[in-house]
Design a protein around this motif. Structure first.
Motif, short mmCIF file in Angstrom:
data_model
loop_
_atom_site.label_atom_id
_atom_site.label_comp_id
_atom_site.label_asym_id
_atom_site.label_seq_id
_atom_site.Cartn_x
_atom_site.Cartn_y
_atom_site.Cartn_z
N ARG A 1 -0.78 2.61 4.89
CA ARG A 1 0.31 3.44 4.35
C ARG A 1 1.35 3.71 5.44
O ARG A 1 2.54 3.54 5.23
CB ARG A 1 -0.26 4.76 3.82
CG ARG A 1 0.80 5.77 3.45
CD ARG A 1 0.84 5.98 1.98
NE ARG A 1 2.11 6.57 1.59
CZ ARG A 1 2.37 7.00 0.38
NH1 ARG A 1 1.48 6.89 -0.56
NH2 ARG A 1 3.54 7.51 0.07
N LEU A 2 0.87 4.13 6.61
CA LEU A 2 1.80 4.45 7.69
C LEU A 2 2.59 3.22 8.11
O LEU A 2 3.81 3.26 8.27
CB LEU A 2 1.05 5.00 8.90
CG LEU A 2 0.67 6.48 8.85
CD1 LEU A 2 0.06 6.88 10.16
CD2 LEU A 2 1.91 7.33 8.58
N VAL B 1 0.85 -1.20 0.00
CA VAL B 1 0.00 0.00 0.00
C VAL B 1 0.88 1.24 0.00
O VAL B 1 0.67 2.18 -0.77
CB VAL B 1 -0.94 0.00 1.23
CG1 VAL B 1 -1.65 1.34 1.36
CG2 VAL B 1 -1.95 -1.13 1.11
N GLU C 1 5.08 2.43 5.53
CA GLU C 1 6.23 3.35 5.54
C GLU C 1 7.17 2.98 6.68
O GLU C 1 8.39 3.08 6.56
CB GLU C 1 5.75 4.80 5.74
CG GLU C 1 4.88 5.33 4.63
CD GLU C 1 5.66 6.08 3.58
OE1 GLU C 1 6.90 6.05 3.64
OE2 GLU C 1 5.03 6.69 2.70
N LEU C 2 6.60 2.56 7.80
CA LEU C 2 7.44 2.17 8.95
C LEU C 2 8.29 0.96 8.61
O LEU C 2 9.42 0.82 9.07
CB LEU C 2 6.56 1.82 10.15
CG LEU C 2 6.08 3.01 10.98
CD1 LEU C 2 5.05 2.54 12.00
CD2 LEU C 2 7.25 3.65 11.71
N ARG D 1 13.10 4.45 5.84
CA ARG D 1 11.84 5.05 6.26
C ARG D 1 12.06 6.43 6.88
O ARG D 1 13.13 6.72 7.41
CB ARG D 1 11.14 4.12 7.26
CG ARG D 1 12.05 3.74 8.42
CD ARG D 1 11.96 2.27 8.78
NE ARG D 1 12.92 2.04 9.90
CZ ARG D 1 12.71 1.25 10.90
NH1 ARG D 1 11.60 0.57 10.98
NH2 ARG D 1 13.60 1.11 11.83
N GLY D 2 11.05 7.14 6.84
CA GLY D 2 11.06 8.43 7.54
C GLY D 2 11.62 9.54 6.68
O GLY D 2 10.90 10.43 6.29
N ALA D 3 12.85 9.43 6.31
CA ALA D 3 13.55 10.57 5.71
C ALA D 3 12.81 11.12 4.52
O ALA D 3 12.16 10.42 3.82
CB ALA D 3 14.93 10.14 5.31
#
Lengths: 1152, 410
Positions: free
Chosen positions: B398-399, B303, B402-403, B408-410
Motif C-alpha cells: 500500500r505504501l 494494492v 501510494e508513493l 501522492r501524499g496529499a
C-alpha cells in the motif's frame, strides 16, 4: 559518476551540440535564456540515464527513431564510459559507434534509482526548495521527520502517513462513536441480529399455537352443544306460554257452536242474498211514492209559463238590426270631424293658388305641372346658381393674385448681393477641435496645479522630512531590500532576546524552586553526605596507621590510639547509619544542589549571551544608521522606515507621472497657438475683426456667428425668388377660370324661359324666384289627396244611415204596430226586450219536460226491482218452511249468529298455527301436558339467562379461536427470518470490509512511521555531521553547526547553533535559513549514498534568492561539487555573474 | 414405456447467502429471496416437465436453522406437486438430521420419506420403478450405512437415493463414505446422490449423479445451479440433463494482468469478462468477484488503489446490467523480482527497501498483532479470526503503491 561531456546529437532543437563539463570544476552553471534549450538539456540527461519514455516531446525537429543523446561519464572507480541512447522499446543503449550494447552498464550504476527518484532526489527546482523549507517547518524540529523531509520520497511518505492516519481515524477507533463507519455498520449488524432473533419461529412456538387452536375448537364445540340444548328447552316453554290461551279460546268457541246444531244448513252467500232482498223490497216501495209526488208538481209549473210566438219567429231579423245600430251610431259621431278636414284641405289649396298668382284651388289643380317638368326646372336653376357663385370666386382669386404678385415683385427689387457661404464654412470646419482643446487645456492645468500642491503636502508630511519632491528625487536612499534585511535582523535579534528573557525567567524560577527544595531538605535534619563518610574513612585510616605505629609503643599510647581507632570506627558507623537512614533525602539534597549549581551556570551563560546580543544590537544599529548616512537622514526603526520608504516611492512615482502629464499639456498649448493665425485670416475674409487678446475658443465662437449669418442671407434670397414665381402662376390660373365660367353662364341663359314657363313662372324670373315657385308646387299633392278622400267618405256614411232607418220602420209595422209611434231606435229597443223574455220562458219549459221524462223511467225501474225482491223472499220462506208473508228477520238473525261462530273458530285455529312453530294442535297439547303452567314464565327467564351466559362464552371462545388461528397462520408464514439473516450476513460482510480497510490503513501508517524512524536511525549521525558543515557554509557562519536537543517527550529535535552557542530551533529560523538548511540536508543525504554517486542537477534553483544568499548557495553547491558533480541550469545571468565573482571558487559557466 | 423424473438435492432452504457488500436494496432483495425462488422454480419445472416423480437426495434444510416457517414453505411447495398428482421421495441428509424444526411437518400424503434405521424401498407399480433409500439418523454415519440397501428388483427400474460425499475428494467432509464401485454392486439403474454442491455425472453405467445444490450461496458456488432432469425409456436412462433453477447467480473471474501496461487495460479486460459472465447468467442477478493476479510492476499500485478500482469496476458492472453487482475486487498480483542492490548494501535513498525492511521486523509484526487485536475486540464473536491475509505485505504494498500513485501524499 560525473558527466564529462553531454552530446545532444539529435535531440529537441539541438543537432550535434556538445556540452563539455570540465572535470576539475566543482560547479557548472549552464546558462541559457528562455527557449535556448535548457529544458531540453535537462531532459536529455534523464533520457540518457533512464531511456526515452513511452512518449517524448523532443521529436519536433528530428524523427523519433533518429533521436540520439550521448555522454562520456567518469565513474567513481576512475574508469570512463561513453554511451549513446536512442528512442525505442529495447536495446536502446548504444556504444560510441551507435551499436547496441549487450549489457546495460547503467543498471548497475543506477541501482534502485528510477527516473522519478533521480529528478526528485538529485534534481531540485526553486519551488521544490521552498516546499522543502516548509516541510521542515511542519516537521517542527522532530528529528525523524526533519531528516525525512530532506528526501523527496520520504517527505511524501510523511504526508501519506498523515493522510492514512486521518482516513483510518474516520473508519475506526477504540472509542465507540457513530461518526466512525465501523460502528455505524456494527449497529446495523446488531440490529439485523436482533431482528433475526425475533423473526425465527421455533417448532415449539408453532406446536403451542396449534394446541391453542385445538383447545379453542374443543371448547367451542362443547359450548355449541349446550347452547342448542338450552335453545330447545327455551323454545318449548316459550311456545307453551304463547299457545296455551289460544288453545283454551278454541275450545270455548267449539262449545258454543254445538248449541246451533238444530238450524237448517244455509250457505253464507244465500243468507246474504235473502237479507239483501228484504232490504231492497222496502227501499223500492218508499222511492215509488216520492216519484209520483214530483211528477204532479212538474205538470203545474209547465202550465204556468207565458211566451209570444210571433216575436220568436222574427227573432233573426231583430238581432240583425240591433247589430247594425252600433255602426250607425259611430258614423253619426264621425261625420262632423270629417267635414272639417274637407274644408281645411280646400282652404290650403286656395292659398297655394294665390301664392302662384291663380284665382283658387280648382284653377291650381288644372295648371299643376308634371313631375318631369318640375325636375328639369330644378336642375337648371341649381346649375345657374352654382355657375354664378364660381364666377364670383374666380374674380376674387384673380384680385388677390394680382396683389401678391405686386408685393413679391417689390421684395425681389429689395434683395442685395448674394454670396455662396460654402467655401467659408469648409475653412471654418478645419478649426472644429479648438473649443474642446481649449477647455481641456484649462482643466488639465488646474488639475496639475492641484496635484503638485498635494505632492508637496505629502512630502512635507514625511517623517523624517527629506525636502520637497524634487529634492527627494535626488536623495541617495537605501533600497527596499536593504531595509527589509535590516528589519529581519532586528526582528531576529528581538525574537532571540525575548526567547532568552523567557529562558532566563524559566531558569530563575527553576533555580528558586531547587534552592527552596535544597533548603527544605537540609533543614529537615542532620544529613550525612558521602564527603563526610569519605572524611571519616580517612580519619579511620589515620587512626589505624597510628595504632600500627603505636603497637610497639607504650600501653598508654597504644590505648590512646586504640581508643582513637574505636572512635573513628564509631564515627564511620554513625555516618553510615545516617547515610543509610537519610539516603534518599541525602540523594535528593545532593541532586538539588547539583541542579542549583548547573542552573546558576546556565543562567550566567545566558546572561553572557545577552551581553553579546546587546553588542550585536549596537552593531546592527550602527550599520542601520550608516545605511542612511548618504541621504543625511536620521532613520527611525526599520519597520517605520519600510513604510516611509514605500511612501517616498509613492511620492516619486506620482511626481514622475505629473511630469509626463505636463509634457502632454505643453504639446496641447502649442497646437492651439499654431491655430490662432489661421483663425485671424479667416476672420479677415469674413469681415470680422478678432480680438488678439481673447481666448481662442471665444474667437472661434465669433467666427461661427459670422459664417452662420452668411448662410442665413443666402437662404433668404432663395426663398423670396421662389415665392414671386409662385404668385405669378396663381394670377394666370385665376384669369383662365373666369373666362370658362362666363361662357357656361351664357349657355344656361338660352334654356331658361322655356323651363320656367313649364312651372308657371315668367322667363325673366331670377333663380331665387323660380326656386320659390318650385317650393309651392311641391306642397300641392299632399292637400289635393286629403281633399279628395274626405269628400268620398262623407257621401258613403250618409247613405248607410238612411237605409237603416227605413228597415226599422218596416219591422215595427209588421211585428209591433203598437210601437209605431215611437222613434225607430226606441221601438227597436222595446221589441228586443220582449223577444228576450219569450226566449227565457221557452228554455224553462224545455227543462221541465225533460225532468218529467226522467222520472217516468225511474219509476219503471223501481217497480221492476221491487218485484224481483218479492219473488226471492217468497222462495226463502219456502226454503225455511215458513208461511207466506211470515216475518223473515228473526230466523235470518239466528243463521247469522251461527256463521259468525264458525268464522271465529277458523281464525283461532290459524292464530294458533302461526305461533305453534309448525307443530299441530295435538302435538302442542301433548308436549304441554307435563308442564307446570304456573312455573312457565320463571322457567323461561331462567333459561334465557343461561342462554345469554353460554352465548357470551361462545363469543369469547370464538375470538380466542380466531386469534389462535391467526397466530398459527402468521407463524406458518414466518416473519421473513431469511431476510433478516440475509441482512445480517450483509452487515457482517461490510463489517469485515471496513475492518480490513482500517487495518490496511492503520498498518500502512504505522509502517510509514517505522520506516521514517529507521531512516533517522540509519542516517542521523553522518547526515548531521555533513549537513552541519554545509549549513555553516550556506549561512556564511550565521550558524556554526547543527545539534540535537530533546523535547519534553524526550524525542530528539534538530537545532541550529549560532557562533555564540545559542541554540535556534528550526521554527525559529528565518525562511531563508530554513531553505538553506533544507539544501544542506539534501546535499548531505546525497553524499551519504553508498552507491555510484550521481550528479546533482539544479533547475533555476536560486531564482528567488537575493544576491547575498545566491552567493552563499553557490559556495554550498561548489563545496558539494568537490566530491560529487553539481550542475546548475539557470536563465538568470546575474547568477552566472555572481559565480564568476567568487574568488577561488573555480566555477565554470557554459552558455547554451 | 417412457417417463421423466427430476432429481434434486441440497436445497438448504432459507440458508442465508453470503453478504454482497451491496448498498442497492433491490439487488440485495433479489439475492435474499433467491433460495426460495429456486425451490419454487424446481416445483414449477417438475410440473411443467410432466415428471412422474421428484427425488430429493438430502439436505433440504440447514441444520441450525430454527425458523419453522421455512418448513411450511416446503410443505406448501410440495402440496402443489401433490395437487398435480406428482409423488416426492426424500432421503434426509446430515443437515436435516440436525434440523429440529423439520421434525413433524404436515407433509401431503404423496411425499414419502425413507426411514433412518435401515434402507427402505417404495415401488411405483404403474411405471415398474423401485426406489431404495435411507435417511440420515445421526449427524455422522459409518461406512456400513450402505450395507442395508436391498438387492435390485429384477425387471424393474431401480433407483438408489443416497446422501454421501462418496470418497470425500470433492471438497466435502466424508459423509457416508463409499466408492462408485460399492454402488455398482447393487445393480441399480440410477444412483440419485446428494451432499456435494457441484453438479456432476460421476458415472453412466450405472448412472451415479450429483445434481448439485439448487442455489449458489456464496462466491465459491459459482455458475448455473439446479437439478437433473432424467428421462427413462424401456427401463433405461436415455437422457440426464441439468436444468438451471437458481434465481441469482455467483461468478468468480480471475484476470491475469501480467501483460497489462496500466490499470485501464486491466479494467478493460475485467469488463470483457464481466460482460461474458453477464451473458451467461441469462437475465438472473449476478454477484461477481474479480481477482487480478500475475506478476506486474503495477502490483503495489493496484494494492494501494484497490478500493477505487473496486468502485470503478462496480460502476462498470452497473453499466453492463442493473443487477450485475461486483461483490469484491481482490488483488492477488505480485511484484516482479527486483534487482539486488549493486553494492549489496541498502541505499539511504531507497525508500521502498526502507519500507520493506521496516515491514519485515518482528516489532512491526507485534504492532500488527496489536492492531488486529484492537479491532477484533470490537467485532461480533463469530467474525473474529476472519481478518486474514499477509497484513505486513499489504501495508508495504500500500505504501509503495501510494508513493507511485499520481498526486501522492496529499
Amino acid at each position: 559518476m560525473r558527466i564529462e561531456r553531454l552530446d545532444l546529437a539529435r535531440y529537441g532543437a539541438f543537432t550535434d551540440r556538445r556540452i563539455e563539463l570540465r572535470p576539475g570544476a566543482p560547479l557548472h552553471i549552464v546558462l541559457g535564456p528562455n527557449e535556448a534549450g535548457k529544458t531540453s538539456a535537462l531532459n536529455a540527461i534523464g533520457d540518457l540515464l533512464f531511456g526515452f519514455g513511452h512518449i517524448t516531446k523532443f521529436d519536433f525537429l528530428h524523427e523519433q527513431k533518429s533521436l540520439r543523446v550521448g555522454a562520456r561519464l567518469a565513474l567513481a572507480d576512475g574508469s570512463t564510459l561513453s554511451i549513446r541512447r536512442r528512442k525505442g522499446a529495447k536495446n536502446t543503449l548504444l556504444d560510441a559507434d551507435d551499436k547496441p550494447l549487450a549489457d546495460d552498464p547503467l543498471a548497475l550504476l543506477l541501482g534502485s534509482v528510477t527516473r522519478d527518484a533521480f529528478f526528485s532526489e538529485f534534481g531540485l527546482t526553486a519551488e521544490a526548495l521552498r516546499d522543502g523549507g516548509r516541510d521542515l517547518l511542519k516537521a517542527d524540529g522532530r528529528l525523524a521527520e526533519t531528516l525525512a523531509a530532506s528526501s523527496a520520497q520520504l517527505s511524501i511518505l510523511t504526508r501519506i502517513r498523515t493522510r492514512l492516519e486521518a482516513e483510518a481515524e474516520a473508519l475506526f477507533g477504540a472509542r465507540r462513536a457513530e461518526s466512525k463507519e465501523f460502528y455505524a455498520v456494527l449497529k446495523r449488524h446488531e440490529e439485523a441480529q436482533r431482528r433475526l432473533r425475533e423473526a425465527i419461529v421455533p417448532a415449539e412456538a408453532l406446536r403451542d399455537a396449534e394446541q391453542a387452536v385445538a383447545e379453542a375448537k374443543d371448547r367451542h364445540a362443547a359450548l355449541t352443544r349446550e347452547h342448542d340444548r338450552l335453545g330447545r328447552d327455551l323454545a318449548l316453554r316459550q311456545r307453551a306460554l304463547r299457545t296455551r290461551p289460544k288453545l283454551a279460546r278454541l275450545q270455548a268457541l267449539r262449545d258454543e257452536l254445538a248449541q246451533c246444531a238444530g238450524l237448517p244448513a244455509v250457505e253464507a252467500s244465500t243468507l246474504k242474498n235473502w237479507e239483501s232482498a228484504l232490504a231492497q223490497e222496502s227501499r223500492a216501495e218508499a222511492e215509488l211514492l216520492k216519484q209520483e209526488a214530483e211528477t204532479a208538481a212538474g205538470a203545474e209549473a209547465i202550465a204556468a209559463l207565458n211566451l209570444d210566438q210571433a216575436l220568436l219567429d222574427d227573432a233573426k231579423q231583430i238581432e240583425a238590426l240591433r247589430e247594425q245600430l252600433g255602426g250607425v251610431r259611430a258614423a253619426e259621431k264621425d261625420l262632423p270631424s270629417r267635414r272639417t278636414r274637407l274644408r281645411v284641405a280646400g282652404d290650403a289649396l286656395d292659398a297655394l293658388a294665390r301664392r302662384l298668382g291663380l284665382e283658387d284651388g280648382q284653377r291650381l289643380l288644372t295648371r299643376e305641372p308634371t313631375d318631369a317638368a318640375l325636375a328639369r326646372a330644378e336642375a337648371l336653376i341649381d346649375r345657374r346658381a352654382e355657375a354664378e357663385r364660381r364666377l364670383a370666386e374666380a374674380k376674387e382669386t384673380l384680385r388677390a393674385a394680382d396683389a401678391e404678385s405686386a408685393r413679391r415683385e417689390a421684395d425681389a427689387q429689395k434683395l442685395g448681393s448674394r454670396v455662396d457661404p460654402e467655401p467659408m464654412r469648409r475653412r471654418f470646419d478645419l478649426f472644429a477641435d479648438v473649443p474642446a482643446d481649449a477647455v481641456q487645456l484649462r482643466r488639465e492645468r488646474l488639475a496639475q496645479d492641484r496635484a503638485r500642491a498635494r505632492l508637496d503636502e505629502d512630502a512635507q508630511r514625511l517623517d523624517p522630512f527629506a525636502g520637497a519632491p524634487d529634492a527627494l528625487a535626488r536623495l541617495a536612499l537605501p533600497d527596499a531590500s536593504q531595509i527589509e534585511a535590516a528589519r529581519q535582523n532586528f526582528d531576529a535579534l528581538e525574537a532571540a532576546g525575548k526567547q532568552a528573557e523567557a529562558e532566563i525567567k524559566a531558569l530563575e524560577s527553576d533555580l528558586d524552586a531547587f534552592e527552596a527544595k535544597a533548603a527544605s531538605l537540609s533543614q529537615a535534619g542532620v544529613v550525612a553526605t558521602r564527603q563526610e563518610l569519605a572524611a571519616a574513612r580517612v580519619a579511620r585510616e589515620a587512626a589505624y596507621r597510628a595504632l600500627g605505629a603505636a603497637l610497639d609503643g607504650d600501653a598508654a599510647a597504644r590505648n590512646d590510639t586504640f581508643y582513637a581507632l574505636g572512635f573513628a570506627n564509631r564515627d564511620i558507623d554513625a555516618t553510615t547509619d545516617l547515610l543509610l537512614t537519610g539516603a534518599e533525602r541525602a540523594a535528593l539534597l545532593e541532586a538539588a544542589r547539583e541542579r542549583v549549581t548547573a542552573l546558576t551556570r546556565k543562567k550566567k551563560e545566558l546572561e553572557a549571551l545577552g551581553d553579546a546580543r546587546f553588542a550585536r544590537w549596537r552593531a546592527e544599529e550602527e550599520s542601520w544608521r550608516a545605511l542612511w548616512t548618504r541621504s543625511g537622514l536620521a532613520p527611525m526603526s526599520p519597520q517605520r522606515m519600510t513604510v516611509w520608504r514605500k511612501d517616498v516611492e509613492g511620492i516619486l512615482q506620482r511626481r514622475r507621472e505629473l511630469d509626463d502629464a505636463q509634457l502632454e499639456l505643453a504639446t496641447l498649448a502649442r497646437k492651439l497657438d499654431e491655430q490662432r493665425d489661421g483663425l485671424v485670416r479667416l476672420g479677415a475674409d469674413l469681415g470680422e475683426t478678432l480680438d488678439a487678446a481673447a481666448p481662442l475658443d471665444i474667437s472661434h465662437k465669433q467666427l461661427r456667428g459670422a459664417v452662420d449669418r452668411l448662410q442665413a442671407q443666402w437662404s433668404e434670397a432663395h426663398t423670396t425668388l421662389a415665392l414671386l414665381d409662385k404668385a405669378k402662376e396663381t394670377q394666370r390660373a385665376a384669369a383662365r377660370d373666369r373666362g370658362e365660367i362666363e361662357a357656361e353662364l351664357t349657355q344656361l341663359a338660352a334654356a331658361w324661359p322655356a323651363a320656367l314657363a313649364a312651372i308657371g313662372v315668367d322667363g325673366a324670373a331670377t333663380p331665387a324666384e323660380a326656386k320659390a315657385a318650385l317650393a309651392v308646387w311641391s306642397k300641392v299633392p299632399e292637400h289635393r289627396a286629403t281633399f279628395a278622400e274626405e269628400e268620398h267618405r262623407i257621401e258613403a256614411m250618409c247613405a248607410n244611415i238612411a237605409a237603416f232607418e227605413t228597415e226599422v220602420a218596416a219591422l215595427v209595422r209588421a211585428a209591433a204596430p203598437n210601437l209605431a209611434e215611437l222613434p225607430p231606435r226606441d221601438a227597436l229597443d222595446a221589441i228586443s226586450a220582449a223577444l228576450k223574455q219569450s226566449q227565457a220562458a221557452q228554455a224553462k219549459r224545455a227543462t221541465l219536460l225533460e225532468a218529467q221524462q226522467r222520472r217516468e223511467a225511474t219509476r219503471a225501474k223501481l217497480a221492476q226491482t221491487r218485484d224481483a225482491a218479492t219473488r226471492m223472499l217468497d222462495a226463502a220462506r219456502a226454503a225455511l218452511a215458513l208461511e207466506a208473508a211470515a216475518p223473515l228477520e228473526p230466523v235470518l238473525a239466528r243463521l247469522n249468529e251461527r256463521l259468525d261462530l264458525e268464522r271465529k273458530c277458523v281464525e283461532a285455529e290459524r292464530d294458533l298455527a302461526e305461533t305453534a312453530d309448525g307443530h299441530d294442535e295435538e302435538t302442542l297439547r301433548g308436549e304441554q301436558s307435563g308442564l307446570d303452567a304456573d312455573a312457565l314464565a320463571s322457567e323461561v327467564e331462567r333459561l334465557q339467562m343461561s342462554q345469554r351466559q353460554v352465548f357470551a362464552d361462545l363469543s369469547e371462545v370464538l375470538k380466542r379461536l380466531h386469534e389462535a388461528e391467526q397466530k398459527r397462520d402468521a407463524l406458518t408464514q414466518g416473519h421473513d427470518a431469511a431476510g433478516a439473516a440475509s441482512d445480517k450476513a450483509e452487515a457482517a460482510s461490510e463489517l469485515l470490509d471496513v475492518a480490513g480497510r482500517w487495518l490496511q490503513r492503520a498498518a500502512a501508517a504505522k509502517l510509514a512511521a517505522r520506516a521514517i524512524e529507521r531512516h533517522r536511525a540509519a542516517v542521523q549521525d553522518p547526515l548531521l555531521a555533513r549537513a552541519s558543515a554545509l549549513f555553516a557554509i550556506a549561512t556564511d557562519g550565521g550558524f556554526r553547526e547543527l545539534g540535537v536537543d530533546y523535547d519534553k517527550d524526550d524525542a530528539p529535535t534538530l537545532v541550529g547553533l549560532r557562533e555564540n552557542a545559542s541554540r535556534v530551533p528550526v521554527a525559529g529560523m528565518s525562511e531563508g535559513a530554513r531553505d538553506q538548511l533544507f539544501l544542506s540536508l539534501r546535499l548531505a543525504l546525497l553524499e551519504l549514498r553508498k552507491a555510484e554517486p550521481l550528479p546533482f542537477v539544479g533547475d533555476d534553483l536560486l531564482a528567488s534568492f537575493d544576491d547575498a544568499r545566491t552567493k552563499r548557495a553557490l559556495e554550498l553547491l561548489a563545496e558539494f561539487g568537490r566530491s560529487r558533480q553539481a550542475i546548475l541550469f539557470t536563465h538568470h545571468r546575474h547568477v552566472a555573474d555572481i559565480a564568476m565573482g567568487l574568488v577561488g571558487a573555480n566555477i565554470d559557466v557554459i552558455e547554451l | 414405456m417412457r417417463f421423466t423424473f427430476i432429481h434434486a438435492a441440497d436445497l438448504h432452504i432459507d440458508s442465508p447467502l453470503a453478504g454482497l457488500g451491496c448498498k442497492d436494496a433491490s439487488v440485495r432483495e433479489r439475492f435474499a429471496h433467491a433460495g426460495r425462488k429456486a425451490v419454487e422454480n424446481l416445483i414449477d419445472e417438475t410440473i411443467e416437465a410432466k415428471a412422474a416423480f421428484l427425488l430429493v437426495s438430502g439436505d433440504i434444510f440447514d441444520g441450525d436453522w430454527k425458523d419453522v416457517s421455512t418448513g411450511f414453505f416446503l410443505v406448501r411447495a410440495l402440496a402443489k406437486l401433490d395437487r398435480a398428482g406428482i409423488q416426492t421421495f426424500v432421503v434426509k441428509g446430515n443437515h436435516d438430521f440436525d434440523s429440529a424444526m423439520a421434525k413433524a411437518l404436515p407433509y401431503p400424503g404423496s411425499v414419502k420419506f425413507f426411514g433412518p434405521r435401515k434402507a427402505e424401498s417404495f415401488e411405483i407399480e404403474s411405471l415398474r420403478v423401485a426406489l431404495h433409500g435411507r435417511s440420515f439418523g445421526a449427524r455422522l454415519v459409518g461406512a456400513d450405512f450402505l450395507a442395508s440397501y436391498p438387492a435390485r428388483r429384477e425387471g424393474w427400474f431401480n433407483i438408489g437415493l443416497l446422501h454421501t460425499a462418496l470418497d470425500g475428494t470433492r471438497g466435502h467432509a466424508s459423509y457416508a463414505p463409499c466408492g462408485v464401485e460399492d454402488l455398482k454392486r447393487f445393480g441399480y439403474d440410477y444412483w440419485a446422490l446428494g451432499h456435494v454442491h457441484e453438479a456432476e455425472i460421476v458415472a453412466r453405467d450405472p448412472w451415479v449423479v450429483y445434481p448439485g445444490n439448487i442455489q449458489g450461496r456464496h462466491v465459491r458456488e459459482t455458475g448455473p445451479k439446479g437439478a437433473m432432469r432424467v428421462t427413462v425409456e424401456d427401463g433405461r436412462v436415455v437422457a440426464a440433463r441439468p436444468i438451471a433453477l437458481d434465481a441469482a447467480r455467483w461468478a468468480h473471474v480471475r484476470i491475469d494482468v501480467t501483460h497489462c501496461e496500466d490499470e485501464q487495460q486491466a479494467l478493460a479486460e475485467a469488463e470483457a469478462r464481466l460482460r461474458d459472465e453477464q451473458g451467461r447468467a441469462e437475465g438472473r442477478p449476478l454477484a461477481l468477484r474479480a481477482t487480478l493476479h500475475g506478476a506486474t510492476p503495477l502490483h503495489s499500485k493496484l494494492v494501494a488503489r484497490r478500493e477505487i478500482l473496486e468502485e470503478e469496476l462496480r460502476a462498470i458492472g452497473f453499466r453492463c446490467a442493473d443487477d450485475l453487482w461486483v461483490e469484491a475486487l481482490k488483488i492477488e498480483t505480485e511484484a516482479p523480482p527486483r534487482a539486488p542492490a549493486p553494492l549489496g548494501e541498502a541505499d539511504a535513498l531507497d525508500v521502498e527497501a526502507l519500507i520493506a525492511a521496516a515491514a519485515a521486523t518482528p516489532e512491526f509484526a507485534q504492532t500488527l498483532a496489536g492492531l488486529v487485536g484492537e479491532i477484533e475486540e470490537k467485532l461480533p464473536r463469530e467474525l473474529r479470526g476472519e481478518l486474514g491475509g499477509d497484513l505486513a505485505a499489504q501495508a508495504r504494498d500500500r505504501l509503495c503503491g501510494e508513493l507511485l500513485a499520481p498526486g501522492r501524499g496529499a
